[in-house]
Design an enzyme around this catalytic site. Structure first.
Site, short mmCIF file in Angstrom:
data_model
loop_
_atom_site.label_atom_id
_atom_site.label_comp_id
_atom_site.label_asym_id
_atom_site.label_seq_id
_atom_site.Cartn_x
_atom_site.Cartn_y
_atom_site.Cartn_z
N GLU A 164 0.83 -1.21 0.00
CA GLU A 164 0.00 0.00 0.00
C GLU A 164 0.86 1.26 0.00
O GLU A 164 0.83 2.09 0.91
CB GLU A 164 -0.97 -0.01 1.18
CG GLU A 164 -2.01 -1.10 1.07
CD GLU A 164 -3.13 -1.03 2.10
OE1 GLU A 164 -4.22 -1.57 1.83
OE2 GLU A 164 -2.90 -0.43 3.17
N GLU A 266 -6.37 -7.10 -1.88
CA GLU A 266 -6.96 -7.06 -0.53
C GLU A 266 -8.40 -6.60 -0.65
O GLU A 266 -8.67 -5.53 -1.21
CB GLU A 266 -6.22 -6.08 0.38
CG GLU A 266 -4.84 -6.48 0.81
CD GLU A 266 -4.25 -5.52 1.84
OE1 GLU A 266 -5.03 -4.79 2.52
OE2 GLU A 266 -3.02 -5.47 1.96
#
Length: 369
Positions: A164, A266
């Site tokens: 991320e 995710e």
């Protein structure tokens, strides 16, 4: 036991057929039906158990495989306070997954703890490094873990360089406002993947799966700096990251713009709004997204909706979906803070195992996408 044997033969066959010869190339041709199980080793050590809906207890990796999951994802921290999610545990779980015929995605955080858009803290051992030393450390750490996986017969099929990384990584050296340095750090990680796991895809990963401007900014910047990558990963949590239509628009655009396969690497959704461990849930609404209640049916339906978005990406570039965090159940001691054994888990209502340790229906949904 005979019923279980029949079940094994019936549901394991499709997954093994996908794997073919077990090579990276053949493994990556199928739609990824993935589960992040980074919490599993610690959960099992602290007494966590996993069961089928009828209460039959089994190794959770085999429960996933028999349900049709064909990938697992494991995060790597450098020197975590609790000793989990490090090289040793990642190798052990990856070896089990490969023995079950599953593909492996390794997710390097380049930190001793959680790395995400709001925090990208250097490992303590690297805190005093100059930039050249830091670049070498990224290469050496990546190569060390991948070399250990290879030696164990568990070479991964895909590797994330950073987690991320909307704000960069290894702050402040690789922060979002130091793009040249960020590009060099990511190239160091990618170079180590090429050297130690040459058949594996290199993935770069951002959160906010519906935010096209962020994805264009980041991937334009990395492409212009020559960072090698083979796949794009997006986090998409529907209660945080915008509409499904926004996710669709972004994935369609970036798949075309960069010519790479895209994954929702995710995603998650609650099967209940109730709490399982006395620690407040991250998502506690009874209906986090309109039309999708926090029930087992709502969890399954949201997963189907996200998968349909990925599968609709043109030219077959929608490559898969990974559930986060499938096995992170309410086990005392397996909480958010690796430095605090008393910390709780705010995510247990989004696992694929319920408060009775049994599979939720969404696991079957994931395995049949």
């Amino acid at each position: 036991m005979k019923r279980r044997t029949a079940l094994t033969a019936a549901v394991a066959a499709p997954a093994l057929a996908v794997l073919g010869s077990g090579t990276a190339a053949s493994a990556q041709t199928a739609f990824a039906r993935g589960a992040d199980i980074s919490s599993l080793a610690k959960s099992e050590a602290l007494g966590g158990t996993y069961m089928w809906a009828d209460g039959y207890r089994e190794d959770p990796i085999w429960i996933l495989q028999k349900s049709g999951v064909n990938w697992i994802r494991l995060k790597v921290w450098v020197n975590p306070a609790d000793g989990y999610n490090n090289k040793t545990h990642v190798v052990n779980v990856a070896r089990r997954a490969r023995a079950a015929g599953l593909n492996v995605l390794v997710d390097f955080h380049y930190s001793d703890t959680w790395a995400d858009p709001g925090k990208q803290t250097k490992p303590a051992a690297w805190s005093g490094y100059g930039f050249s030393q830091l670049r070498t450390a990224v290469y050496d750490h990546t190569a060390d873990v991948l070399g250990a996986l290879a030696a164990a017969g568990a070479t991964p099929q895909m590797v994330q360089v950073g987690n991320e990384t909307n704000g960069g990584m290894l702050w402040p050296d690789g922060r979002y406002d130091r793009l040249d340095q960020l590009g060099q750090l990511m190239t160091s990680g990618a170079d180590a993947v090429r050297a130690k796991a040459p058949g594996a895809k290199v993935m770069l990963h951002l959160a906010e799966g519906g935010n096209n401007s962020v994805f264009r900014w980041f991937f334009d910047a990395m492409r212009s700096r020559g960072v090698p990558f083979d796949a794009i990963g997006a986090s998409y949590y529907p209660y945080w990251h915008g509409s499904l239509s926004g996710l669709q628009s972004n994935l369609n655009d970036i798949a075309s713009r960069y010519g790479k396969p895209v994954y929702v690497v995710e995603t998650a959704y609650p099967f209940t709004s109730g709490d399982g461990d006395g620690f407040a849930n991250i998502v506690s609404s009874s209906t986090p997204v309109s039309g999708y209640p926090a029930t087992t049916t709502g969890q399954s339906n949201m997963l189907k909706a996200v998968a349909n978005v990925v599968k609709a990406v043109p030219n077959g570039r929608g490559a898969g979906v990974f559930w986060w965090e499938a096995t992170w159940t309410a086990v005392r001691g397996n909480g958010w803070d690796p430095a605090d054994p008393s910390s709780g888990n705010g995510w247990e209502n989004q696992a694929l195992f319920d408060y009775s340790w049994k599979v939720t229906p969404a696991l079957k949904t994931l395995g049949t996408l």
